[in-house]
Design an enzyme around this catalytic site. Structure first.
Site, PDB file in Angstrom:
ATOM      1  NE  ARG A   1      -9.718  -8.053  -2.519  1.00 30.10           N
ATOM      2  CZ  ARG A   1     -10.713  -7.365  -2.004  1.00 30.10           C
ATOM      3  NH1 ARG A   1     -11.926  -7.469  -2.516  1.00 30.10           N
ATOM      4  NH2 ARG A   1     -10.553  -6.566  -0.972  1.00 30.10           N
TER       5      ARG A   1
ATOM      6  CE  LYS B   1      -3.797  -0.145   2.508  1.00 33.05           C
ATOM      7  NZ  LYS B   1      -4.689  -0.418   3.649  1.00 33.05           N
TER       8      LYS B   1
ATOM      9  CD  GLU C   1      -3.321   6.930   4.064  1.00 34.32           C
ATOM     10  OE1 GLU C   1      -4.425   6.897   4.654  1.00 34.32           O
ATOM     11  OE2 GLU C   1      -3.115   6.353   2.977  1.00 34.32           O
TER      12      GLU C   1
HETATM   13  P1  ADP Z   1      -7.912  -1.964   4.378  1.00 35.50           P
HETATM   14  O1  ADP Z   1      -6.991  -2.294   3.242  1.00 35.50           O
HETATM   15  O2  ADP Z   1      -7.498  -2.556   5.681  1.00 35.50           O
HETATM   16  O3  ADP Z   1      -9.357  -2.173   4.040  1.00 35.50           O
HETATM   17  P2  ADP Z   1      -8.067   0.889   3.709  1.00 35.50           P
HETATM   18  O4  ADP Z   1      -6.833   1.683   3.496  1.00 35.50           O
HETATM   19  O5  ADP Z   1      -8.816   0.463   2.496  1.00 35.50           O
HETATM   20  O6  ADP Z   1      -7.714  -0.387   4.614  1.00 35.50           O
HETATM   21  O7  ADP Z   1      -9.049   1.675   4.667  1.00 35.50           O
HETATM   22  C1  ADP Z   1     -10.234   1.093   5.198  1.00 35.50           C
HETATM   23  C2  ADP Z   1     -11.063   2.155   5.874  1.00 35.50           C
HETATM   24  O8  ADP Z   1     -10.292   2.779   6.926  1.00 35.50           O
HETATM   25  C3  ADP Z   1     -11.483   3.314   4.981  1.00 35.50           C
HETATM   26  O9  ADP Z   1     -12.636   3.035   4.239  1.00 35.50           O
HETATM   27  C4  ADP Z   1     -11.715   4.407   6.010  1.00 35.50           C
HETATM   28  O10 ADP Z   1     -12.949   4.260   6.673  1.00 35.50           O
HETATM   29  C5  ADP Z   1     -10.599   4.161   7.010  1.00 35.50           C
HETATM   30  N1  ADP Z   1      -9.389   4.957   6.632  1.00 35.50           N
HETATM   31  C6  ADP Z   1      -8.332   4.548   5.899  1.00 35.50           C
HETATM   32  N2  ADP Z   1      -7.438   5.545   5.748  1.00 35.50           N
HETATM   33  C7  ADP Z   1      -7.932   6.620   6.396  1.00 35.50           C
HETATM   34  C8  ADP Z   1      -7.472   7.970   6.645  1.00 35.50           C
HETATM   35  N3  ADP Z   1      -6.296   8.397   6.190  1.00 35.50           N
HETATM   36  N4  ADP Z   1      -8.270   8.788   7.370  1.00 35.50           N
HETATM   37  C9  ADP Z   1      -9.471   8.362   7.859  1.00 35.50           C
HETATM   38  N5  ADP Z   1      -9.947   7.114   7.687  1.00 35.50           N
HETATM   39  C10 ADP Z   1      -9.196   6.255   6.967  1.00 35.50           C
END
Ligand code: ADP
Length: 453
Positions: free
Chosen positions: A290, A116, A200
């Site tokens: 996917r 990521k 982040e």
């Molecule tokens: P995973 O791969 O574990 O699913 P993601 O990066 O796709 O993780 O993030 C999943 C969820 O986490 C997002 O939909 C959001 O709700 C929360 N999230 C991720 N990054 C952030 C961020 N920088 N700020 C706020 N919420 C976040």
């Protein structure tokens, strides 16, 4: 076109893939663990082969057994579904090595986007907006601490190999940082065998908006619109809908960014570009290489069978439509039905389905693998099905999903049915006023009518 496909998965997604294969006249081979021998995907496939014991790493994650099964049964392609080996670059590579088509992107792309923090860097190079944060992974705690001060709190500490909301912790201040960092790192090491972390800025109360993409081997890239997946619990999606309520101008900008993202990595097959949207600004968070759980709502509003498209793309066909040919019609909502006890901190509730009544009607779809007498195993994910509806407007879709949740009867195990019902009936949900904090903020009220004692 392929004549025989092996489905390297179980549960509802295996059933879903087998169905599209049946529509296309392609023979299917199911794989199953010892405890899944009576599972619906095994019964629906043309052939089935046991590939190991109940525990996932001895069956659905056992690459050698799966590849051997594919070779012995003469499969020309493997569809990995979601979860299990679907985003495992090594598995995709193994398929490439033995000359079996992996229905998904190239192993190189999975490797690039699965990391990521690397994906973030690629997107920065492609001029796709990302959440402000670290450039690549942080070296160690002290490096991370310095960076966190520069970025500004709150900070989200994330695992580069992360998924399913694991390996992620918020730090609201420098005092909380060390503990949050170490906890996230340990969780990531245990879950993914990789403790590489990146930072982040934590966006407060964003919407999760993602774009469904389809890309063929000839550089043709289209989007099938967006999905709003903001209704989440512990960063995991619970209810999704398409389209979202975002402004058309922002939608168009996000769509263009998603196309740019796919083109920058020469993406092939179906994929999803996930963004967070806060104050009309959007930021890339990750790409899922996917098919996704929530793909049916996109199918409902576009009329496109995404699994069919995945198979056609993998077989080397050109996309048969251009962006301008894709028509968006109406509104669709999906609820993830889980075998769990919301009142007991959403603890899984495995068991035997004793009684089942599935609602039907125009624009109603239930993607599942359960039948009366089927066993919900404790070994796997607790999702037992997806209730999906489609109607002309969002208001009508809400009424329809409410009616289906009222009509649905499942006895023998406990489910989150009434929890879903409470979300759908929440006035703010109905008004479209929600973001990723919705469930956390309303948890007590959402659990109020849960009948479980
Ligand atoms: P995973 O791969 O574990 O699913 P993601 O990066 O796709 O993780 O993030 C999943 C969820 O986490 C997002 O939909 C959001 O709700 C929360 N999230 C991720 N990054 C952030 C961020 N920088 N700020 C706020 N919420 C976040």
């Amino acid at each position: 076109m392929f004549q025989k496909i092996l489905i390297a998965n179980r549960g509802e997604i295996a059933v879903r893939i087998i169905r599209s294969c049946m529509y296309m006249g392609i023979e299917t081979i199911a794989i199953y663990s010892e405890v899944d021998k009576d599972s619906l995907h095994v019964q629906l496939a043309d052939e089935a082969i046991c590939i190991g014991k109940a525990k996932s790493n001895e069956s659905y994650l056992n690459m050698e057994n799966i590849i051997t099964a594919a070779i012995n049964k003469g499969a020309e392609a493997i569809h990995p579904g979601f979860g299990f080996l679907s985003e495992n670059a090594q598995f995709a590579e193994l398929c490439e090595t033995v000359g079996i088509t992996f229905i998904g992107p190239k192993s190189k792309t999975i490797r690039q986007m699965g990391d990521k923090s690397k994906a973030r860097e690629l997107m920065i190079d492609a001029l796709v907006p990302v959440v402000p944060g670290s450039n690549g992974c942080v070296k160690d705690l002290s490096d991370a601490k310095e960076l966190a001060k520069d970025i500004g709190f709150p900070i989200l500490i994330k695992a580069s190999a992360g998924g399913g909301g694991r390996g992620m912790r918020i730090a609201y201040s420098i005092d909380e940082f060390s503990t949050a960092f170490e906890t996230a790192k340990t969780e990531a090491k245990n879950a993914f065998g990789d403790g590489s972390m990146y930072l982040e800025k934590y966006l407060e109360n964003p919407k999760h908006i993602e774009f469904q993409m389809l890309c063929d081997k000839y550089g043709n890239t289209v989007h099938l619109g967006e999905r709003d997946c903001s209704i989440q619990r512990r960063n995991q999606k619970v209810i999704e809908e398409a389209p979202s309520t975002i402004k058309p101008a922002i939608r168009e900008k996000m769509a263009q960014a998603a196309i740019k993202a796919c083109k920058s990595v020469n993406y092939e097959n179906a994929g999803t570009i996930e963004f967070l949207l806060a104050n009309d600004n959007f930021y890339f968070i990750e790409m899922n290489t996917r098919i996704q759980v929530e793909h049916p709502i996109t199918e409902m509003i576009t009329g496109i069978d995404i699994i069919k498209e995945q198979i056609k793309i993998a077989a080397g066909e050109k996309l048969s439509f251009k962006q301008k040919d894709i028509q968006f019609k109406g509104h669709s909502i999906e609820c993830r039905l889980n075998a769990e006890i919301p009142k007991h901190n959403f603890r899984p509730s495995p068991g035997v389905i004793l009684l089942l009544h599935i609602p039907s009607g125009p624009g109603v779809r239930f993607d599942s693998f359960i039948y009366p007498g089927s066993i919900i195993q404790p070994h796997y994910d607790s999702m037992i099905g997806k209730m999906i509806v489609h109607d002309n407007t969002r208001a009508e879709a809400i009424k329809k999903i409410r009616a289906t949740l009222e009509e649905l009867v499942i006895k023998g195990i406990n489910t989150n049915q009434s929890f879903l019902y409470m979300i759908i009936n929440n006035p703010n949900y109905i008004k479209g006023k929600f973001n990723t904090s919705f469930i956390d903020l309303n948890l007590e009220a959402l659990l109020e009518y849960d009948e479980y004692e």
